[in-house]
Design a protein around this motif. Sequence first.
Motif, short mmCIF file in Angstrom:
data_model
loop_
_atom_site.label_atom_id
_atom_site.label_comp_id
_atom_site.label_asym_id
_atom_site.label_seq_id
_atom_site.Cartn_x
_atom_site.Cartn_y
_atom_site.Cartn_z
N MET A 184 40.66 63.22 6.98
CA MET A 184 41.14 62.68 8.24
C MET A 184 40.49 61.32 8.45
SD MET A 184 40.98 64.05 12.21
CE MET A 184 40.14 65.52 11.91
N ASN A 185 41.30 60.30 8.69
CA ASN A 185 40.70 58.99 8.91
C ASN A 185 40.32 58.81 10.38
OD1 ASN A 185 42.77 57.69 10.46
ND2 ASN A 185 43.97 57.37 8.62
N SER A 186 39.49 57.81 10.63
CA SER A 186 38.95 57.63 11.98
C SER A 186 40.02 57.26 13.00
CB SER A 186 37.84 56.59 11.98
OG SER A 186 38.35 55.33 11.57
N ASN A 187 41.09 56.58 12.57
CA ASN A 187 42.17 56.22 13.48
C ASN A 187 42.87 57.48 13.99
OD1 ASN A 187 43.82 54.38 14.91
ND2 ASN A 187 45.40 54.55 13.34
N ASN A 188 43.16 58.42 13.08
CA ASN A 188 43.79 59.67 13.51
C ASN A 188 42.87 60.46 14.42
OD1 ASN A 188 46.11 59.16 12.08
ND2 ASN A 188 45.53 60.40 10.32
N SER A 189 41.59 60.47 14.11
CA SER A 189 40.62 61.17 14.95
C SER A 189 40.58 60.58 16.35
CB SER A 189 39.25 61.10 14.28
OG SER A 189 38.33 61.90 14.96
N PHE A 190 40.61 59.26 16.42
CA PHE A 190 40.63 58.56 17.72
C PHE A 190 41.89 58.92 18.50
CE2 PHE A 190 41.60 54.62 20.18
CZ PHE A 190 40.52 54.67 21.04
N GLN A 191 43.04 58.90 17.83
CA GLN A 191 44.31 59.23 18.48
C GLN A 191 44.32 60.67 18.97
OE1 GLN A 191 46.80 58.11 15.19
NE2 GLN A 191 47.48 56.24 16.23
N ASP A 192 43.83 61.58 18.14
CA ASP A 192 43.79 62.99 18.54
C ASP A 192 42.86 63.21 19.73
OD1 ASP A 192 45.61 63.75 16.58
OD2 ASP A 192 44.03 64.10 15.10
N THR A 193 41.75 62.51 19.74
CA THR A 193 40.81 62.62 20.87
C THR A 193 41.45 62.09 22.14
OG1 THR A 193 38.92 62.46 19.38
CG2 THR A 193 38.53 61.98 21.71
N LEU A 194 42.13 60.95 22.05
CA LEU A 194 42.81 60.40 23.23
C LEU A 194 43.93 61.32 23.70
CD1 LEU A 194 43.00 56.56 22.55
CD2 LEU A 194 41.53 57.78 24.17
N ALA A 195 44.66 61.92 22.77
CA ALA A 195 45.72 62.86 23.16
C ALA A 195 45.13 64.05 23.91
CB ALA A 195 46.50 63.33 21.93
N LEU A 196 44.00 64.56 23.44
CA LEU A 196 43.33 65.67 24.12
C LEU A 196 42.89 65.26 25.52
CD1 LEU A 196 42.02 68.47 24.30
CD2 LEU A 196 40.02 67.50 23.13
N ILE A 197 42.26 64.10 25.63
CA ILE A 197 41.82 63.61 26.94
C ILE A 197 43.03 63.43 27.87
CG2 ILE A 197 40.80 61.64 28.17
CD1 ILE A 197 38.96 61.31 25.66
N GLY A 198 44.10 62.88 27.35
CA GLY A 198 45.31 62.70 28.15
C GLY A 198 45.87 64.02 28.64
N ARG A 199 45.90 65.03 27.77
CA ARG A 199 46.40 66.34 28.17
C ARG A 199 45.51 66.96 29.24
NH1 ARG A 199 45.93 67.97 22.95
NH2 ARG A 199 45.12 69.97 23.70
N VAL A 200 44.21 66.84 29.09
CA VAL A 200 43.29 67.39 30.09
C VAL A 200 43.50 66.71 31.44
CG1 VAL A 200 40.85 67.55 30.75
CG2 VAL A 200 41.56 68.19 28.42
N LEU A 201 43.65 65.39 31.43
CA LEU A 201 43.82 64.66 32.70
C LEU A 201 45.15 64.98 33.37
CD1 LEU A 201 42.21 61.23 31.77
CD2 LEU A 201 41.23 63.08 33.16
N ILE A 202 46.20 65.16 32.58
CA ILE A 202 47.49 65.55 33.18
C ILE A 202 47.37 66.95 33.77
CG2 ILE A 202 49.87 66.18 32.62
CD1 ILE A 202 49.89 63.74 30.73
N ALA A 203 46.75 67.85 33.03
CA ALA A 203 46.56 69.22 33.53
C ALA A 203 45.70 69.22 34.79
CB ALA A 203 45.94 70.10 32.45
N TRP A 204 44.73 68.32 34.85
CA TRP A 204 43.85 68.20 36.00
C TRP A 204 44.64 67.97 37.29
CZ3 TRP A 204 38.29 66.63 35.39
CH2 TRP A 204 37.66 66.44 36.61
#
Length: 139
Positions: free
Chosen positions: A1-21
Amino acid sequence: MNSNNSFQDTLALIGRVLIAWLFVPSGFGKIMGFAGTAGYIASKGVPLPEVCAAIAIAAELGLGLLILVGWQTRWAALGLGLFTVVITFIFHNYWAVEAAQQGMQKMNFDKNLAIAGGLFALAAWGAGRLSVDGRNPQR
């Protein structure tokens, strides 16, 4: 897994948490204050306010939780985005309220459309790998 994908996946998770919030507590609050929610919906002239309150709970709580865990994310985000657009025109119709309320209603109208835009982007791009959907790349 490259760091760009890891960054994108982390942002997607944060985005999902904030929408759910935003949506999950709102849906839970509608359960706890069901009669008040149905009354508010009725005050806007919407027919079958109890049914509409149940739909709002299913959308906000149900679809919000699906987005949080990232299961069926594209469908959940699409459904919640459409729900948000529809209710925005009903409950934040700034063009039809008295002048003292127009600014606040316009701000909520615009905010809701921006949230719907984020949900549609989530529907387009998916939940990322840090999700239930991420275990199956076909989603």
